[in-house]
Design an enzyme around this catalytic site. Structure first.
Site, PDB file in Angstrom:
ATOM      1  N   ASP A   1       5.016   2.422   6.771  1.00  0.00           N
ATOM      2  CA  ASP A   1       5.336   1.055   7.156  1.00  0.00           C
ATOM      3  C   ASP A   1       6.796   1.031   7.586  1.00  0.00           C
ATOM      4  O   ASP A   1       7.665   1.463   6.831  1.00  0.00           O
ATOM      5  CB  ASP A   1       5.110   0.124   5.943  1.00  0.00           C
ATOM      6  CG  ASP A   1       5.429  -1.324   6.287  1.00  0.00           C
ATOM      7  OD1 ASP A   1       5.640  -1.617   7.473  1.00  0.00           O
ATOM      8  OD2 ASP A   1       5.460  -2.152   5.359  1.00  0.00           O
TER       9      ASP A   1
ATOM     10  N   ASP B   1       9.672  -1.606   8.998  1.00  0.00           N
ATOM     11  CA  ASP B   1       9.863  -3.035   9.164  1.00  0.00           C
ATOM     12  C   ASP B   1      11.266  -3.314   9.698  1.00  0.00           C
ATOM     13  O   ASP B   1      12.238  -2.716   9.264  1.00  0.00           O
ATOM     14  CB  ASP B   1       9.671  -3.743   7.825  1.00  0.00           C
ATOM     15  CG  ASP B   1       9.511  -5.238   8.020  1.00  0.00           C
ATOM     16  OD1 ASP B   1       8.367  -5.706   7.907  1.00  0.00           O
ATOM     17  OD2 ASP B   1      10.519  -5.912   8.300  1.00  0.00           O
TER      18      ASP B   1
ATOM     19  N   GLU C   1     -12.053   0.592  -1.070  1.00  0.00           N
ATOM     20  CA  GLU C   1     -11.646  -0.727  -1.550  1.00  0.00           C
ATOM     21  C   GLU C   1     -11.146  -1.613  -0.412  1.00  0.00           C
ATOM     22  O   GLU C   1     -10.361  -1.185   0.431  1.00  0.00           O
ATOM     23  CB  GLU C   1     -10.522  -0.635  -2.590  1.00  0.00           C
ATOM     24  CG  GLU C   1     -10.068  -2.044  -2.986  1.00  0.00           C
ATOM     25  CD  GLU C   1      -8.919  -2.088  -3.980  1.00  0.00           C
ATOM     26  OE1 GLU C   1      -8.428  -1.037  -4.398  1.00  0.00           O
ATOM     27  OE2 GLU C   1      -8.541  -3.231  -4.333  1.00  0.00           O
TER      28      GLU C   1
END
Ligand SMILES: [Zn+2]
Lengths: 404, 498
Positions: free
Chosen positions: A97, A99, A32
């Site tokens: 992830d 951050d 996808e």
């Protein structure tokens, strides 16, 4: 942007990275893609036959950015024509992830979207720990670190086993690696042991390299405990009220550097009344080192196979910087502000074109070679080559082709 | 995997399904526990097919209610074992007088039929695996130690023993991995097994193992985690395979309705059939007792129908059907039923009543038409079929009322029996999650607390409400028990006085 997509985006490398071999497999064709189109349209369930097909669509849509999702049991494009039961996520890189905003309560140099080379040190520490833990404990080898374009970093793990993890297994792995927990209202964010018993093995191993990082980064560079707010936060992390009272009395009267304050804490353990107090203070100190330096993960990103994550080499819309791969062994020297921006790359391309005469007018797949994007694409290509080697070896060992 | 391969696999799966009905090979079950690796073989009648599945489903549905109700594991285990005793006995090898083969075959067949019923959506698969996992674990934990060892040895769980040298090299780490427990751990003498960490995600998530190069070093006392994980992972994979093959099964028209019916059983539990008046209930019920009984003993669906009937002096077709059959099974004779309905429809003339309603009442008692003995509707039927339209009062209030109306209705129906506004949030949360029969069970417990019903006890032994008549019958039983108890006290008093 369009020029960047036409001439610079390394489709072939990205294809190889997702596909693990040269001829297209389900890993690519059933994958996808999601596109963000200006002003605020989000198109999901796109899929492509190969790198050319991807390029065609990207150039046609000219998205602000695009994201990569899981490999489904059918082509995402055809999902409406298959039964829902036959359209489920099957494979997906294990992703992380990290951050900078999660470090706002600690860092003293910047806040919010800002990032400087001083606070990058937090990210660098996280990369060191995570890269080592994952290789050593989980045994994964194909880790790709990618700068997120502004103030964070992504990790994509492409090992076969990592690709095949179920959501439950992903959750377990994230649980193993998560140490910092609790929101703003939770002062003590490290609660990974029983009382003052030893830390669990994985975290214990992380503590060793974090000791010097804590000293350099927290005590010296960020000087986190210099101001009252900072050292009050620190004091709240000690369970023993006598200890807290003693330290506060001293720190209130005389301004001391963070390093000096930490010396005071260390001396408390030596002066500890009994073994139990000593153990408690020592455990609290270890937990503090972890709270200030251990990687802060965005757990939700990693837990689900069908989470979408921004593709490498996209451009961050605010900074214009390209999301380039980063070598974890030189992460300390990485400077976000030196990452090439689109406008810079296009200028370089023009200059290269001008010096080479008219022949560069034609679009070419390898135009990035003439720009400062080259070392980054080369880095990805080396990563892809290792992945393809592994796939070849696995195929040879497994004998005749078996499904994926 | 190419399309052709998909089809081949599906075809193979179809053959497996067929083996279930047409195979002839004999069965042999050396172990009480079963990993269900292979489908059952041998002939199975369609009745067997259904009973095995229904009896197992009762247990799984009760397990699911236990999860919804947050029951502690020990309690869940106790209730499940009690249910198994009733519906799905599974004795150990040491048991001499029972037909262990038959028990184990029933266990085996039931599991595989339910696989077919529950493979059809991700949600059902997840719930089925969770409930089956709990059942397996309950049995595993109660298994005889030697038989458990034999069972473990009968299967390759892929664990590799950690050598003495490896243990010595990582003694500190292994110790740290056990620090969470208060048990004394001696790393060098305890057994450790290496498995792929993906096999024991629960231990990894809690950091109860040492991890090195993708292998988890599991202490031998945690071995069961490996077994459970394997059971779960296998079952999930098998269900996904079956789901892909299932379109082929749609051809068997005898099976599909059974499967549909089974998969609904998870929503409302599996009830026994209530088709005749509860025998030995003692006192006959008469038409004028019903107002009082409704107040004391009826579940919300029937209370609501009763009140609508009193208010409107009428009930529409499905309401009459749901309420009439319930009253029949409660013990209202045909004559009393006609009296009851005649008086209730007080706005209707005699000849209209005789023409339009008398026949239907007699019909529902099996006295007209094909003279069938119609059973009362179960929670599952009330929840799933004949959805009420805007002017209808039948159905299940927990499902078919808006949250506001449900709360108002519950308070007005049951505050005299002890339900307060403080009970509503818990009930409404259960309703919101779609567990209507659990909400109803909770209301039963609250309104029967005065009779000594504790939270979690349900309508007895932790069982949930699955049928309105079961609700009413248990409520009356509790009342009789209390009357009996107080009556007995008087007797005792007499004795003393005498
Ligand atoms: Zn900064």
């Amino acid at each position: 942007m369009l020029a960047f997509y036409r001439r610079l985006y390394p489709y072939k490398s990205i294809f190889g990275w997702l596909n693990h071999e040269h001829a297209p497999t389900k890993r690519f064709t059933h994958r996808e893609w999601a596109f963000t189109l200006p002003p605020d349209t989000y198109v999901r369930y796109q899929s492509f036959a190969d790198a050319e097909d991807l390029k065609k669509q990207v150039c046609q849509l000219n998205p602000t950015r695009f994201e990569i999702g899981p490999v489904y049991s059918a082509k995402p494009r055809d999902r409406k024509t298959v039964r829902a039961a036959n359209f489920t996520p099957q494979l997906r890189e294990l992703v992380f992830d990290i951050d900078m905003t999660d470090y706002d309560e600690i860092r003293t140099c910047c806040s919010g979207a800002d990032i400087c080379k001083r606070c990058w040190a937090f990210i660098a520490a996280a990369v060191h720990i995570l890269d080592h833990s994952i290789r050593d404990q989980f045994g994964y080898k194909h880790l790709l670190w990618v700068y997120s374009g502004r103030r964070g970093i992504h990790l994509w793990i492409s090992d076969k086993e990592a690709m095949e993890l179920t959501d439950e297994q992903r959750r377990a792995l994230v649980g193993w690696l998560t140490v910092i927990q609790g929101g703003k209202e939770m002062r003590k964010k490290v609660n990974v042991r029983q009382g003052s018993k030893p830390l669990p093995p994985g975290i214990q191993m992380a503590l060793e390299p974090l000791g010097p990082i804590f000293h350099e980064l927290i005590l010296l560079d960020q000087d986190c405990f210099a101001e009252e707010e900072g050292w009050e936060t620190l004091l709240q992390l000690f369970p023993d009220p006598d200890v807290v009272r003693g330290l506060r009395a001293k720190w209130e009267v005389k301004p001391l550097s963070s390093e000096a304050k930490w010396e005071d804490v260390k001396n408390m353990t030596k002066a500890g009344k009994d073994q139990k107090t000593h153990d408690n203070i020592k455990a609290a100190m270890e937990d503090i080192v972890l709270q200030y330096t251990y990687p802060r993960l965005d757990a939700e990103v990693s837990k689900h196979r069908n989470h979408l994550l921004k593709a490498p080499f996209c451009v961050h819309p605010k900074t214009g910087r390209v999301c380039v791969p980063v070598d974890p062994s030189t992460i300390d020297r990485f400077r976000p502000e030196r990452v090439p921006t689109v406008s810079q790359l296009l200028r370089e391309l023009d200059e290269a074109g001008a010096s080479a005469g008219g022949e560069a007018a034609a679009e070419h797949h390898s135009d990035w070679q003439k720009t400062s994007l080259k070392p980054y694409v080369d880095m990805l290509d080396r990563h892809v080559a290792a992945l393809m080697d592994e796939t070849r070896r696995a195929k040879r060992d497994a004998g005749p082709d078996r499904s994926w | 995997m190419q399309g052709g391969e998909d089809r081949r696999k599906a075809q193979a799966q179809k053959n497996i399904v067929e083996v279930e009905y047409h195979g002839t090979k004999g069965l042999r079950y050396p172990h009480r526990l079963n990993f269900y690796d292979k489908p059952p073989s041998g002939d199975i009648t369609i009745e067997e097919f259904e009973t095995c599945a229904l009896d197992r489903l009762r247990i799984l549905a009760e397990i699911e209610s236990s999860f919804v109700r947050n029951r502690p594991w020990e309690e869940l285990s106790k209730i499940t074992l009690a249910q198994c005793e009733k519906y799905l006995q599974l004795n150990s090898n040491s048991a001499k007088t029972v037909d262990k083969e038959a028990q184990r075959k029933k266990d085996h067949v039931g599991h595989f039929v339910l696989r077919l019923a529950f493979c059809r959506s991700e949600e059902l698969r997840r719930r089925f695996v969770k409930a089956e996992m709990a059942l397996f674990r309950v049995r595993y934990e109660k298994d005889d130690a030697q038989e458990l060892k034999d069972f473990q040895n009968s299967r390759d769980f892929g664990w590799e023993e950690v050598s003495a040298k490896e243990k010595a090299d990582h003694e500190e780490h292994l110790k740290a991995a056990s620090a969470w427990s208060n048990r004394d751990v001696n790393v060098l003498t305890d057994g450790y097994y290496k498995v792929k960490w993906t096999r024991v995600p629960d231990l990894v998530e809690k950091r109860r193992v040492f991890l090195k190069a993708g292998m988890a070093w599991v202490p031998s006392r945690e071995q069961s985690s490996i077994v459970f994980q394997e059971f779960q992972a296998n079952l999930m994979k098998a269900l996904e395979m079956t789901a892909k093959a299932l379109p082929f099964l749609d051809e068997d028209t005898r099976i599909v309705p059974i499967l549909n019916n089974l998969s609904q059983g998870f929503l409302a539990g599996v009830s026994s059939e209530w088709s005749t008046a509860t025998a030995g209930s003692g006192n006959e019920i008469t038409a004028d007792m019903i107002d009082d009984m409704a107040r004391k003993h009826f579940p919300a669906c029937m209370r609501n129908l009763h009140e609508c009937l009193r208010r409107d002096k009428h009930l529409k077709h499905f309401g009459r059907l749901q309420y009439g059959l319930f009253l029949k099974v409660l013990g209202l004779s045909i004559d009393e039923a006609i009296t009851f309905w005649r008086r209730s429809f007080s706005n209707i003339q005699d000849d209209k009543f005789n023409k339009e309603y008398r026949y239907n009442i007699r019909h529902s008692y099996g006295l007209e038409g094909k003279r069938a003995n119609y059973p009362a509707k179960s929670c599952q039927q009330i929840l799933m079929s004949d959805q009420p339209g805007t002017g209808d009062s039948h159905g299940c209030p927990y499902r078919h009322f808006s949250p506001d109306n449900l709360q108002t209705a519950l308070l007005s129906m049951y505050s005299s029996q002890g339900l307060t506004a403080a009970d509503l949030p818990e009930i409404m949360n259960t309703v919101k999650a779609g567990h209507y029969h659990v909400a109803c069970t909770r209301v039963f417990e609250i309104t029967h607390a005065r009779q000594g019903v504790a939270k979690g006890e349900g309508i007895g032994g932790g069982e949930s409400v699955t049928h309105p008549n079961q609700y009413a019958a248990r409520s009356r039983e509790l009342e009789r028990e209390r009357e009996g108890a107080s009556g007995k006290k008087e007797d005792d008093g007499d004795v003393v006085m005498g």
